[in-house]
Design a protein around this motif. Sequence first.
Motif, PDB file in Angstrom:
ATOM      1  N   GLN A 179     -19.983  18.748 -14.093  1.00  0.00           N
ATOM      2  CA  GLN A 179     -20.436  17.124 -13.323  1.00  0.00           C
ATOM      3  C   GLN A 179     -20.750  16.403 -14.105  1.00  0.00           C
ATOM      4  N   GLU A 180     -20.433  16.509 -14.966  1.00  0.00           N
ATOM      5  CA  GLU A 180     -20.647  15.587 -16.148  1.00  0.00           C
ATOM      6  C   GLU A 180     -19.508  14.102 -16.053  1.00  0.00           C
ATOM      7  N   PRO A 181     -20.499  13.069 -15.296  1.00  0.00           N
ATOM      8  CA  PRO A 181     -20.886  11.953 -14.817  1.00  0.00           C
ATOM      9  C   PRO A 181     -19.597  10.859 -16.611  1.00  0.00           C
ATOM     10  N   TYR A 182     -20.447  11.448 -17.605  1.00  0.00           N
ATOM     11  CA  TYR A 182     -19.996  10.622 -19.052  1.00  0.00           C
ATOM     12  C   TYR A 182     -19.722  11.895 -20.113  1.00  0.00           C
ATOM     13  N   SER A 183     -19.407  12.540 -19.569  1.00  0.00           N
ATOM     14  CA  SER A 183     -19.337  13.504 -20.465  1.00  0.00           C
ATOM     15  C   SER A 183     -17.067  12.831 -21.102  1.00  0.00           C
ATOM     16  N   LYS A 184     -16.935  13.007 -20.195  1.00  0.00           N
ATOM     17  CA  LYS A 184     -15.466  12.661 -21.125  1.00  0.00           C
ATOM     18  C   LYS A 184     -15.516  11.279 -21.774  1.00  0.00           C
ATOM     19  N   VAL A 185     -16.188  10.579 -21.487  1.00  0.00           N
ATOM     20  CA  VAL A 185     -15.855   9.001 -21.895  1.00  0.00           C
ATOM     21  C   VAL A 185     -16.622   9.232 -23.762  1.00  0.00           C
ATOM     22  N   TYR A 186     -18.010  10.156 -23.530  1.00  0.00           N
ATOM     23  CA  TYR A 186     -18.547  11.136 -24.767  1.00  0.00           C
ATOM     24  C   TYR A 186     -17.909  11.413 -25.900  1.00  0.00           C
ATOM     25  N   ALA A 187     -17.016  12.361 -25.237  1.00  0.00           N
ATOM     26  CA  ALA A 187     -15.672  12.894 -25.858  1.00  0.00           C
ATOM     27  C   ALA A 187     -14.838  12.118 -26.872  1.00  0.00           C
ATOM     28  N   ALA A 188     -14.585  11.447 -25.654  1.00  0.00           N
ATOM     29  CA  ALA A 188     -13.130  10.177 -26.401  1.00  0.00           C
ATOM     30  C   ALA A 188     -13.952   9.356 -27.455  1.00  0.00           C
ATOM     31  N   PHE A 237     -26.604  12.517 -25.780  1.00  0.00           N
ATOM     32  CA  PHE A 237     -25.176  11.662 -25.574  1.00  0.00           C
ATOM     33  C   PHE A 237     -24.390  12.004 -24.768  1.00  0.00           C
ATOM     34  N   HIS A 238     -24.475  12.999 -24.182  1.00  0.00           N
ATOM     35  CA  HIS A 238     -22.861  13.074 -23.000  1.00  0.00           C
ATOM     36  C   HIS A 238     -23.715  13.140 -22.003  1.00  0.00           C
ATOM     37  N   GLU A 239     -24.386  12.508 -21.979  1.00  0.00           N
ATOM     38  CA  GLU A 239     -25.329  12.400 -20.502  1.00  0.00           C
ATOM     39  C   GLU A 239     -25.141  10.708 -20.128  1.00  0.00           C
ATOM     40  N   MET A 240     -24.571   9.923 -20.913  1.00  0.00           N
ATOM     41  CA  MET A 240     -24.939   8.547 -21.517  1.00  0.00           C
ATOM     42  C   MET A 240     -23.641   8.106 -22.036  1.00  0.00           C
ATOM     43  N   PRO A 241     -23.434   6.664 -21.363  1.00  0.00           N
ATOM     44  CA  PRO A 241     -21.772   5.822 -21.489  1.00  0.00           C
ATOM     45  C   PRO A 241     -22.593   5.782 -23.819  1.00  0.00           C
ATOM     46  N   PRO A 242     -21.222   5.536 -23.797  1.00  0.00           N
ATOM     47  CA  PRO A 242     -21.010   5.403 -25.119  1.00  0.00           C
ATOM     48  C   PRO A 242     -22.010   3.903 -26.226  1.00  0.00           C
ATOM     49  N   TRP A 272     -20.358   6.089 -34.449  1.00  0.00           N
ATOM     50  CA  TRP A 272     -21.488   5.292 -34.447  1.00  0.00           C
ATOM     51  C   TRP A 272     -22.626   4.930 -35.128  1.00  0.00           C
ATOM     52  N   LEU A 273     -23.082   6.279 -36.039  1.00  0.00           N
ATOM     53  CA  LEU A 273     -23.768   6.487 -36.660  1.00  0.00           C
ATOM     54  C   LEU A 273     -23.801   4.977 -38.128  1.00  0.00           C
ATOM     55  N   HIS A 274     -22.257   5.054 -38.601  1.00  0.00           N
ATOM     56  CA  HIS A 274     -21.568   4.248 -39.525  1.00  0.00           C
ATOM     57  C   HIS A 274     -22.379   2.753 -38.971  1.00  0.00           C
ATOM     58  N   ALA A 275     -21.731   1.933 -37.795  1.00  0.00           N
ATOM     59  CA  ALA A 275     -22.227   1.019 -37.497  1.00  0.00           C
ATOM     60  C   ALA A 275     -23.568   0.814 -36.537  1.00  0.00           C
ATOM     61  N   ALA A 276     -24.328   1.858 -37.162  1.00  0.00           N
ATOM     62  CA  ALA A 276     -25.631   1.733 -37.063  1.00  0.00           C
ATOM     63  C   ALA A 276     -27.074   1.800 -38.000  1.00  0.00           C
ATOM     64  N   GLN A 277     -25.537   1.572 -39.433  1.00  0.00           N
ATOM     65  CA  GLN A 277     -25.766   1.921 -41.247  1.00  0.00           C
ATOM     66  C   GLN A 277     -26.445   2.836 -41.534  1.00  0.00           C
ATOM     67  N   PHE A 278     -26.428   3.958 -40.746  1.00  0.00           N
ATOM     68  CA  PHE A 278     -26.722   5.171 -41.240  1.00  0.00           C
ATOM     69  C   PHE A 278     -26.205   5.740 -42.419  1.00  0.00           C
ATOM     70  N   ASP A 325     -24.995  18.534 -29.897  1.00  0.00           N
ATOM     71  CA  ASP A 325     -24.525  17.677 -28.820  1.00  0.00           C
ATOM     72  C   ASP A 325     -22.755  18.489 -28.660  1.00  0.00           C
ATOM     73  N   GLY A 326     -22.075  18.182 -27.084  1.00  0.00           N
ATOM     74  CA  GLY A 326     -20.317  18.823 -27.358  1.00  0.00           C
ATOM     75  C   GLY A 326     -20.517  18.176 -28.710  1.00  0.00           C
ATOM     76  N   HIS A 327     -19.013  19.847 -28.873  1.00  0.00           N
ATOM     77  CA  HIS A 327     -18.555  19.019 -29.667  1.00  0.00           C
ATOM     78  C   HIS A 327     -17.202  18.228 -29.024  1.00  0.00           C
ATOM     79  N   GLN A 328     -16.991  16.824 -29.624  1.00  0.00           N
ATOM     80  CA  GLN A 328     -16.419  16.380 -29.652  1.00  0.00           C
ATOM     81  C   GLN A 328     -14.658  16.692 -28.458  1.00  0.00           C
ATOM     82  N   PRO A 329     -14.605  16.701 -30.112  1.00  0.00           N
ATOM     83  CA  PRO A 329     -12.710  17.229 -30.064  1.00  0.00           C
ATOM     84  C   PRO A 329     -12.157  18.030 -29.017  1.00  0.00           C
ATOM     85  N   LYS A 330     -13.187  19.556 -29.022  1.00  0.00           N
ATOM     86  CA  LYS A 330     -12.993  20.168 -28.202  1.00  0.00           C
ATOM     87  C   LYS A 330     -13.319  19.966 -27.124  1.00  0.00           C
ATOM     88  N   LEU A 331     -14.125  18.801 -26.347  1.00  0.00           N
ATOM     89  CA  LEU A 331     -14.065  18.410 -24.886  1.00  0.00           C
ATOM     90  C   LEU A 331     -13.222  17.955 -25.141  1.00  0.00           C
TER      91      LEU A 331
END
Length: 267
Positions: free
Chosen positions: A221-230, A175-180, A236-242, A204-210
């Motif tokens: 050189q991760e193009p999407y990790s910054k938006v993943y961390a935010a 997930f850190h290698e793709m847009p949200p 996302w899981l709640h929105a997907a009904q898990f 995956d990467g620890h979002q608060p730490k990242l």
Amino acid sequence: MQFAQSLGQFLLKPILSIFIGADKLQWLETIDWQQESDRFCQANLTYPHYYSSQNFHGITGGYLNAIAAITYDAVTAFASPPSETWIRQQLIQAIAGQPSRILDLGCGTGSTTLMLKQAFPQAEVIGLDLSPYMLVMADCKAQQAALNIIWQHTSAEDTGFDAGTFDLVTVAFMFHEMPPNASQLVLQECFRLLKPGGQLLILDGHQPKLRRADWLITLFQEPYSKVYAAESVDDWLHAAQFEAIATKSVGWISQLTSARKPEAGKQ
């Protein structure tokens, strides 16, 4: 392939020689990567723009070339302190029950996929990835370990598998290698694929730490990790009904999330 020249594109070349070693690099150079990747490649597959348009880990062309497959394990080992194997083992230990059909999405070179098959030898285990070169490496590792694993070349957002046919779906370091927005589509697909009561595990990467480690994202050189961390995987899981969503820190900079698809009648 001009192997040495292509390898020079790689950001962490000195580290690569330490983690892989000269003998293994020479062996990897003997593989006919185009021929081998053609064994897995779906000719009619359209790669998502977010995937085909980016360089990952400083490699031109991202994961759609052999260099990415050759170097991936070294990068992941370096980026998963204190121990990549131990961190992946936490995912295995979090599995509930005895799943009989398992799907590992974004399997890369198959490190988690192999561990899943070793832990559940009677289960049907499928590893899925968008890079046929990654699947070449994964298949080599499975053959060396004498493990029977099915490898599938397709998109995690639209796998093509029948709905409600998996007991367990795992997603490790994807997930850190793709847009949200793509990650959310993947989670919707996970929900569709799981049987009622089925389990989803995300490593995956620890979002608060990242969020506090821009230097690390820049280094790799991760193009999407910054938006993943935010963002928040839990949201996302709640929105997907898990349901039964729980995230915990593992290792120094990783997190492990478990969730379930509601039982029939609760959806």
